[in-house]
Enzyme design. Sequence first.
Site, mmCIF file in Angstrom:
data_model
loop_
_atom_site.group_PDB
_atom_site.id
_atom_site.type_symbol
_atom_site.label_atom_id
_atom_site.label_comp_id
_atom_site.label_asym_id
_atom_site.label_seq_id
_atom_site.Cartn_x
_atom_site.Cartn_y
_atom_site.Cartn_z
ATOM 1 N N ARG A 164 21.706 56.531 120.683
ATOM 2 C CA ARG A 164 20.366 56.942 121.115
ATOM 3 C C ARG A 164 19.777 56.065 122.230
ATOM 4 N NH1 ARG A 164 18.762 60.827 117.592
ATOM 5 N NH2 ARG A 164 19.634 60.770 115.489
ATOM 6 N N ASP A 165 20.529 55.135 122.756
ATOM 7 C CA ASP A 165 19.952 54.298 123.807
ATOM 8 C C ASP A 165 21.044 53.800 124.762
ATOM 9 O OD1 ASP A 165 17.949 53.044 125.228
ATOM 10 O OD2 ASP A 165 18.061 51.215 124.047
ATOM 11 N N ILE A 166 21.885 54.719 125.248
ATOM 12 C CA ILE A 166 22.947 54.330 126.171
ATOM 13 C C ILE A 166 22.360 54.053 127.551
ATOM 14 C CG2 ILE A 166 24.970 55.165 127.411
ATOM 15 C CD1 ILE A 166 25.592 54.301 124.640
#
Length: 456
Positions: free
Chosen positions: A314-316
């Site tokens: 969820r936070d690449i």
Amino acid sequence: MDNKPFFGVVFDKTPFTVSQTKIRLFGVGCNTTAYIEAEIDSIRTRLVANCSSQCESRDKVIEMSCTGSGCCQITIPKLVKGFFGSAGGEVWPFNPCSYGFVAELDSFTFTAVDLVGIRRKDRDVISMALDWAIRHETCIEARKNTSTYMCQANSYCKDPVNNPGYQCFCNEDYEGNPYLKPGCVGICSGLLVFLIIGGSCLYLIMKKRKLKKDRNVFFEQNGSLLLEQKLSSNEVGADSTKIFSPEDLERCCLETKVPLLVYEYDSNGTLYEHIHLNDGMSSISWNSLLRIATEISSALAYLHSYVSIPIFHRDIKSTNVLLDENYTVKVSHFGASREKSLSFERSEEQRNLAIYFISLLEVNDFSHILDSRVLNEGKPEHVLAVAELAKGCLNSKCQDRPTMKQVAAKLEDLRSLEKEPHQPIHEESENFPVEVDKDFYVVPLMSSHGTASSYN
């Protein structure tokens, strides 16, 4: 017979007396007499006790008995605080010595071998028993002085038979030491304490077993079998990955309900530093960037599709991609932060980076936002394919986006195309930063609004 005392002991300065119920005077030998002189209240009384034994031969003695045939015994008086004794008799070839001694009744059993000698290595220890009591006062007298009365709670006092003073005993259904506070404890209470302690121990044992069982379950749920298969099939190279042993981490990465991640120190920092902090030019080649993108998507595909409980990052972003000494990718910081794809320094049209990128791609006018190394090293059709793949990942409808497995497969195909026979498979800049050619330089890019800008 020599009547001089040759054995004895004195207890006149102690609370002990010789036990009249458990102690006997023994005499061993043929035609032998044993006697003792006792001290009662520090007064020696002669010939207090004596016994005699008779026999003609070793074969005629009565073994396992001490009733006068080779062995005799007799009780001693009460209140004996010490004694002195002696024994004597005829000397025979089968009985060279006569013996006299005081011992506990149950500790000595006569046999014919004792006529030859009592002091043998194979003989059990011959013991002696003593009685004791508190002071010289009776129970009635002791109860009058509560400050010195020794019997504690749940106990009773009793006058001993063999010596003056008193003794304390626990009441029925109670146990413990009646002389020490808090006194005797009820057997039911003791059982309750035992059950509480035993129950607590059992609870801890069961809890430990459940924890171990849960760890094994979580270990399997979080992809341990697939990891072991990859390791056994050499899909994970020793040069690119370090696997911590169970002894090092106690399998903590996979043994919790929410899997934990453990990182090594990565000497080459983050991907962000290589594509943004070099005066606007990437220090990594196009092929290396393509490999890094492939490794990132493969890692996410594993988390999405190969573990029993999918894990979503969820936070690449480039700051969450670590590079080790070989420029191998490690995805980090799961859900630790959020990166906004907005730039308020740009015009309103360019403010949303994702929308701006898609708009440029739709009119095939995106080359000016690419890194110069990508433009110079990548084949146009391959660069366009990567851009189209990125556009698909930015689709507003999730069902229309490619899966990470599809992304990883597409990037892997592009990598294989980059490694055609006429090109070296392993370029010099694959795993290490390369020197930028002097012909490469940063060109300020003009947007439609006339402002200089650049994207990496």
